[in-house]
Design an enzyme around this catalytic site. Structure first.
Site, PDB file in Angstrom:
ATOM      1  N   ARG A 166      11.689  -2.433  10.932  1.00 57.23           N
ATOM      2  CA  ARG A 166      10.680  -1.802  11.778  1.00 57.23           C
ATOM      3  C   ARG A 166      10.395  -2.717  12.950  1.00 57.23           C
ATOM      4  O   ARG A 166      10.314  -3.924  12.787  1.00 57.23           O
ATOM      5  CB  ARG A 166       9.387  -1.618  10.970  1.00 57.23           C
ATOM      6  CG  ARG A 166       9.106  -0.193  10.579  1.00 57.23           C
ATOM      7  CD  ARG A 166       7.991  -0.106   9.586  1.00 57.23           C
ATOM      8  NE  ARG A 166       6.715  -0.643  10.077  1.00 57.23           N
ATOM      9  CZ  ARG A 166       5.587  -0.555   9.377  1.00 57.23           C
ATOM     10  NH1 ARG A 166       5.569   0.006   8.200  1.00 57.23           N
ATOM     11  NH2 ARG A 166       4.473  -1.044   9.877  1.00 57.23           N
TER      12      ARG A 166
ATOM     13  N   ARG B  44      11.567  -6.980   5.007  1.00 55.89           N
ATOM     14  CA  ARG B  44      11.465  -5.538   4.753  1.00 55.89           C
ATOM     15  C   ARG B  44      12.415  -4.734   5.643  1.00 55.89           C
ATOM     16  O   ARG B  44      12.507  -4.955   6.833  1.00 55.89           O
ATOM     17  CB  ARG B  44      10.011  -5.119   5.017  1.00 55.89           C
ATOM     18  CG  ARG B  44       9.764  -3.647   4.902  1.00 55.89           C
ATOM     19  CD  ARG B  44       8.318  -3.372   4.674  1.00 55.89           C
ATOM     20  NE  ARG B  44       7.549  -3.352   5.920  1.00 55.89           N
ATOM     21  CZ  ARG B  44       6.265  -2.987   5.953  1.00 55.89           C
ATOM     22  NH1 ARG B  44       5.615  -2.685   4.848  1.00 55.89           N
ATOM     23  NH2 ARG B  44       5.632  -2.968   7.104  1.00 55.89           N
TER      24      ARG B  44
ATOM     25  N   LYS C 103       0.831  -1.217   0.000  1.00 59.93           N
ATOM     26  CA  LYS C 103       0.000   0.000   0.000  1.00 59.93           C
ATOM     27  C   LYS C 103       0.861   1.261   0.000  1.00 59.93           C
ATOM     28  O   LYS C 103       0.593   2.184  -0.756  1.00 59.93           O
ATOM     29  CB  LYS C 103      -0.934   0.043   1.226  1.00 59.93           C
ATOM     30  CG  LYS C 103      -1.977  -1.043   1.271  1.00 59.93           C
ATOM     31  CD  LYS C 103      -2.968  -0.814   2.408  1.00 59.93           C
ATOM     32  CE  LYS C 103      -2.309  -0.777   3.793  1.00 59.93           C
ATOM     33  NZ  LYS C 103      -1.683  -2.066   4.193  1.00 59.93           N
TER      34      LYS C 103
ATOM     35  N   ARG D  73      -9.344   1.377   9.073  1.00 59.94           N
ATOM     36  CA  ARG D  73      -8.897   0.017   9.335  1.00 59.94           C
ATOM     37  C   ARG D  73      -9.906  -0.755  10.172  1.00 59.94           C
ATOM     38  O   ARG D  73      -9.658  -1.909  10.515  1.00 59.94           O
ATOM     39  CB  ARG D  73      -7.596   0.098  10.128  1.00 59.94           C
ATOM     40  CG  ARG D  73      -6.388  -0.469   9.412  1.00 59.94           C
ATOM     41  CD  ARG D  73      -5.242  -0.186  10.346  1.00 59.94           C
ATOM     42  NE  ARG D  73      -4.036  -0.892  10.083  1.00 59.94           N
ATOM     43  CZ  ARG D  73      -3.047  -0.416   9.329  1.00 59.94           C
ATOM     44  NH1 ARG D  73      -3.168   0.701   8.669  1.00 59.94           N
ATOM     45  NH2 ARG D  73      -1.926  -1.094   9.240  1.00 59.94           N
TER      46      ARG D  73
ATOM     47  N   ARG E 212      -0.148  -8.900  13.507  1.00 55.28           N
ATOM     48  CA  ARG E 212      -0.737  -7.859  12.642  1.00 55.28           C
ATOM     49  C   ARG E 212      -1.614  -8.472  11.563  1.00 55.28           C
ATOM     50  O   ARG E 212      -2.645  -7.915  11.196  1.00 55.28           O
ATOM     51  CB  ARG E 212       0.370  -7.008  12.016  1.00 55.28           C
ATOM     52  CG  ARG E 212       0.896  -5.954  12.999  1.00 55.28           C
ATOM     53  CD  ARG E 212       2.249  -5.422  12.594  1.00 55.28           C
ATOM     54  NE  ARG E 212       2.237  -4.787  11.295  1.00 55.28           N
ATOM     55  CZ  ARG E 212       3.303  -4.762  10.478  1.00 55.28           C
ATOM     56  NH1 ARG E 212       4.426  -5.356  10.825  1.00 55.28           N
ATOM     57  NH2 ARG E 212       3.223  -4.149   9.335  1.00 55.28           N
TER      58      ARG E 212
HETATM   59  P1  ADP Z   1       1.135  -1.926   7.866  1.00 56.21           P
HETATM   60  O1  ADP Z   1       0.062  -1.633   6.842  1.00 56.21           O
HETATM   61  O2  ADP Z   1       2.344  -2.538   7.261  1.00 56.21           O
HETATM   62  O3  ADP Z   1       0.647  -2.641   9.079  1.00 56.21           O
HETATM   63  P2  ADP Z   1       1.147   0.845   8.755  1.00 56.21           P
HETATM   64  O4  ADP Z   1       2.319   1.726   8.616  1.00 56.21           O
HETATM   65  O5  ADP Z   1      -0.052   1.168   7.946  1.00 56.21           O
HETATM   66  O6  ADP Z   1       1.717  -0.580   8.422  1.00 56.21           O
HETATM   67  O7  ADP Z   1       0.683   0.761  10.288  1.00 56.21           O
HETATM   68  C1  ADP Z   1       1.583   0.500  11.330  1.00 56.21           C
HETATM   69  C2  ADP Z   1       0.851   0.541  12.683  1.00 56.21           C
HETATM   70  O8  ADP Z   1       0.272   1.845  12.891  1.00 56.21           O
HETATM   71  C3  ADP Z   1      -0.355  -0.413  12.794  1.00 56.21           C
HETATM   72  O9  ADP Z   1       0.024  -1.720  13.156  1.00 56.21           O
HETATM   73  C4  ADP Z   1      -1.166   0.309  13.883  1.00 56.21           C
HETATM   74  O10 ADP Z   1      -0.643   0.088  15.163  1.00 56.21           O
HETATM   75  C5  ADP Z   1      -0.983   1.767  13.548  1.00 56.21           C
HETATM   76  N1  ADP Z   1      -2.051   2.245  12.636  1.00 56.21           N
HETATM   77  C6  ADP Z   1      -1.894   2.701  11.355  1.00 56.21           C
HETATM   78  N2  ADP Z   1      -3.081   3.053  10.822  1.00 56.21           N
HETATM   79  C7  ADP Z   1      -4.037   2.835  11.773  1.00 56.21           C
HETATM   80  C8  ADP Z   1      -5.439   2.981  11.834  1.00 56.21           C
HETATM   81  N3  ADP Z   1      -6.155   3.456  10.793  1.00 56.21           N
HETATM   82  N4  ADP Z   1      -6.090   2.648  12.988  1.00 56.21           N
HETATM   83  C9  ADP Z   1      -5.402   2.183  14.025  1.00 56.21           C
HETATM   84  N5  ADP Z   1      -4.071   1.994  14.039  1.00 56.21           N
HETATM   85  C10 ADP Z   1      -3.376   2.311  12.929  1.00 56.21           C
END
Ligand code: ADP
Length: 200
Positions: free
Chosen positions: A135, A124, A10, A85, A146
């Site tokens: 990360r 990654r 994404k 999400r 996750r």
């Molecule tokens: P990925 O899609 O690889 O999990 P992101 O960078 O989108 O990585 O998200 C990393 C972390 O940030 C998530 O595991 C969560 O803890 C938090 N996060 C990101 N977007 C949201 C969201 N819309 N609602 C709640 N937590 C979020």
């Protein structure tokens, strides 16, 4: 908006597609990470959840996105990556967009099978201050969690947006360019659908 599990690409596609459309890519993950490294109060609130691979509570996330969407560069359009999400976030997004006189045009779901996701995430690395680092939430145990969180809390959005007539699914395995072309084609097709609400 881009929908898809962690590791679907994404973030990569969001940057490319947003540049092509000349709109900002708004990534909740990036905003949270910037706040964690900047040691802000928001960052401190979010960090525990992120490190555990859990979602940050909706109240915190929704308020943050509303602020971001109110910035001038989002007036003419935006691409959301990583938000919403949960169904609750999606409902709140729908309501706040309606208040602002906006609406989502299209939800692109990036489809990748589980084995490929685990492979991508565990390999990654990100470039931070000239060094490649993993990360914290890409460690194998956290990755598994996750993916579970995605299945339980985020995957239902696929049906939610399908019912709203907004969903387009694309195969997100292949070269980055190929996936971008599939995404752009799906976006164009979504704009041409008969019966789609008129712009404005
Ligand atoms: P990925 O899609 O690889 O999990 P992101 O960078 O989108 O990585 O998200 C990393 C972390 O940030 C998530 O595991 C969560 O803890 C938090 N996060 C990101 N977007 C949201 C969201 N819309 N609602 C709640 N937590 C979020």
């Amino acid at each position: 908006m881009l929908l898809g599990p962690p590791g679907a690409g994404k973030g990569t596609q969001a940057q490319i597609i947003a540049a092509r459309l000349s709109v900002p890519a708004i990534s909740t993950g990036d905003i949270f990470r910037a706040n964690v490294s900047g040691k802000t109060e928001l960052g401190q609130q979010a960090k525990t959840y992120m490190d555990a691979g859990d979602l940050v509570p909706d109240a915190i996330t929704v308020a943050m996105v509303s602020d971001r969407l109110a910035e001038p560069d989002a007036k003419a359009g935006f691409l959301l990556d990583g938000f919403p999400r949960t169904i609750a976030q999606a409902e709140q997004l729908r309501d706040s967009l309606a208040e602002m006189g906006h609406r989502l045009d299209c939800v692109l779901e990036l489809v990748v099978d589980q084995d490929e996701l685990v492979r991508r995430l565990s390999g990654r690395r990100m470039l931070v201050d000239g060094e490649w680092v993993q990360r914290d939430d890409d460690k194998p145990e956290t990755v598994r969690h996750r993916l579970d969180v995605y299945r339980e809390q985020t995957a239902p959005l696929s049906g939610f947006y399908e019912q709203a007539g907004l969903l387009a699914r694309i195969d997100a395995i292949g070269e980055i360019d190929e996936v971008t072309e599939r995404a752009m084609a799906a976006l164009e097709a979504s704009g041409e659908q008969p019966g789609a609400p008129a712009g404005g």
